[in-house]
Enzyme design. Structure first.
Site, short mmCIF file in Angstrom:
data_model
loop_
_atom_site.label_atom_id
_atom_site.label_comp_id
_atom_site.label_asym_id
_atom_site.label_seq_id
_atom_site.Cartn_x
_atom_site.Cartn_y
_atom_site.Cartn_z
N GLY A 1 4.40 1.39 -0.83
CA GLY A 1 5.64 1.45 -1.58
C GLY A 1 5.92 0.18 -2.36
CG ASN B 1 -2.04 -0.96 1.09
OD1 ASN B 1 -2.66 -1.04 0.03
ND2 ASN B 1 -2.29 -1.73 2.12
CG ASP C 1 1.35 -4.22 8.93
OD1 ASP C 1 0.20 -4.68 8.85
OD2 ASP C 1 1.93 -3.67 7.98
CB VAL D 1 9.70 -4.68 -1.82
CG1 VAL D 1 10.97 -5.39 -1.34
CG2 VAL D 1 8.92 -4.12 -0.65
#
Ligand code: ATP
Ligand code: MG
Length: 336
Positions: free
Chosen positions: A20, A18, A143, A22
């Protein structure tokens, strides 16, 4: 040493979240592959510096169940964060579970589930990682979900993306489009209105235990535990979490289209999950209790061939991808 962009050679994209992207990168000076997360933030340079400073405590987060942190830097309004590259990817990828954010909603795609022994090894690693963060760094994860549990082909299971920087968390929260779906009931209840202050007080490390339990069911079944009807209806989903019965690990996972293997789960495994998913946070199990539970005692007493299991799962993902490419090609040639 300090990492900067000029030392990094870009490889493939590993995924998008959401906030960024990777990417796999090669750190040339050391010849080490890393995973680089890019987070775009609209912040002043001094605020960005503050975040980089807060991230520094990640250098102390060294444990077998925690993804290693290599360093962070900023370019313009982006934070770049370099961590250990995990060559099997996140649990959802290994299991073929696709969770696509669609206009604020979700569409969940079925994947395959993990057998009980593998489930036990994953659960044990996650608990040890979370306990390490709590005992050694005095932080909670905030998270916990399958995309934040990474695996290597050697069979290790490690946590990433824990809330180490309050400033980063705050800046991200503003741009978050929401998928709070692994949040414990007390976290959801308190996000608006009169409950907010109360939730602020009760929202503690036990909220991670809920997310852990939910993630373990997802890994067992190969799908998000709440009913598919709620995937595209955030309100219904939150309603189900706050007011419905908590999900359970079933006695058996029936064969599905994506997963023809029938799996049985022991009474111990089911009870362990139940202890995580108690709606009242005060009654939820602690990490120490979860580690001493028969389900994880059994895990410590047996050998689990994680290497073979990971290789098998990734092989099935590759075969699926190939089939999909082939079907796509056929459709294309038909329309020509
Ligand atoms: P959210 O934005 O809600 O946190 P997410 O965890 O899927 O969702 P990212 O953290 O940006 O989003 O990660 C995107 C994907 O990149 C992950 O789902 C995972 O598959 C992959 N990934 C992240 N870190 C690594 C890593 N260290 N090694 C290998 N793959 C990784
Ligand atoms: Mg993540």
């Amino acid at each position: 040493f300090q990492i900067n962009m000029t030392q990094l050679q870009l490889d493939e994209e590993l995924g998008k979240g959401n906030y960024g992207t990777v990417k796999k990168v090669l750190h040339r000076p050391t010849n080490v592959f890393m995973a680089m997360k890019e987070i775009q933030l609209e912040l002043s340079p001094s605020k960005l510096d503050g975040i980089i400073m807060e991230l520094d405590i990640l250098h102390r987060a060294v444990a077998p169940e925690i993804v290693e942190f290599y360093g962070a830097f900023t370019i313009e309004s982006c934070v770049y964060y370099c961590m250990e590259y995990m060559d099997a990817g996140s649990l959802d990828k290994v299991l073929g579970i696709k969770t696509i954010a669609q206009g604020g909603g979700w569409s969940g795609e079925l994947g395959e589930g993990a057998p009980e022994e593998v489930l036990g090894r994953i659960a044990a690693s996650m608990v040890r990682g979370l306990k390490f963060l709590k005992d050694n760094l005095q932080i909670m994860h905030r998270d916990v979900k399958p995309t934040n549990v990474l695996m290597s082909r050697k069979g290790s299971v490690k946590l990433c993306d824990f809330g180490v920087s309050g400033q980063l968390d705050n800046s991200i929260a503003k741009t978050n489009i929401g998928c709070q779906t692994y949040f414990a009931p007390e976290r959801i209840q308190g996000t608006t209105g009169a409950d907010a202050q109360e939730a602020f007080n009760t929202y503690t490390v036990s909220s991670d235990v809920w997310s852990l339990g939910l993630s373990i069911i997802e890994v067992a079944l190969g799908r998000y535990p709440y009913p598919p009807e709620t995937y595209n209806n955030v309100f219904a989903q939150l309603q189900a979490i706050v007011h419905g019965e908590p999900p359970q690990l079933p006695e058996e996972k029936k064969p599905t289209e994506t997963d023809p293997v029938e799996v049985h789960f022991s009474a111990e495994a089911r009870d362990w999950v139940r202890c995580c998913l108690i709606k009242d946070p005060a009654h939820r199990a602690t990490y120490a209790q979860l580690l001493e539970h028969p389900f994880l005692l059994a895990d410590r007493q047996r050998e689990v061939d994680m290497v073979t299991w990971v290789a098998g799962a990734l092989g099935r993902r590759e075969a699926q991808a190939q089939l999909r490419r082939q079907l796509l090609l056929e459709v294309e040639t038909e329309t020509v």
